[in-house]
Design a protein around this motif. Structure first.
Motif: not given
Length: 101
Positions: A25-36, A1-12
């Motif tokens: 989905a896991g990456l997005i959730e992890a980014a949300r947790l870290l951002d919080g 499987m190819s790894a496509d870039p995804i944009s995550v928003h962490i601390l502005d």
């Protein structure tokens, strides 16, 4: 499987992270947790630079992970003890039935 870039928003800030589609989905959730977590730390310490907030958030998350792992080990140990006791009782009951038959 190819790894496509995804944009995550962490601390502005936005970060592009290579990610396999099934892990998105896991990456997005992890980014949300870290951002919080980083936002919470920033509220507590307005003057701390972002890299220090990131390290503190990572340390907090790592500490929580270790606590969960330790708790899981304790739970596994208790479950193994319960299973051993149940196996002992079952063996005793089966031996009792064998003597009757």
């Amino acid at each position: 499987m190819s790894a496509d870039p995804i944009s995550v928003h962490i601390l502005d800030r936005d970060y592009l992270v290579a990610c396999a589609p099934e892990e998105r989905a896991g990456l997005i959730e992890a980014a949300r947790l870290l951002d919080g977590r980083m936002r919470d730390l920033r509220q507590a310490s307005r003057s701390a630079p972002a890299d220090r907030l990131a390290v503190m958030a990572a340390l907090n998350l790592a500490h929580e992970l270790l606590q969960v792992r330790e708790s899981q080990k304790s739970g596994d140990h208790a479950l193994n003890q319960d299973l051993s006791q149940l196996r002992f009782k079952l063996d005793a009951a089966l031996n009792g039935l064998a003597k009757l038959g």
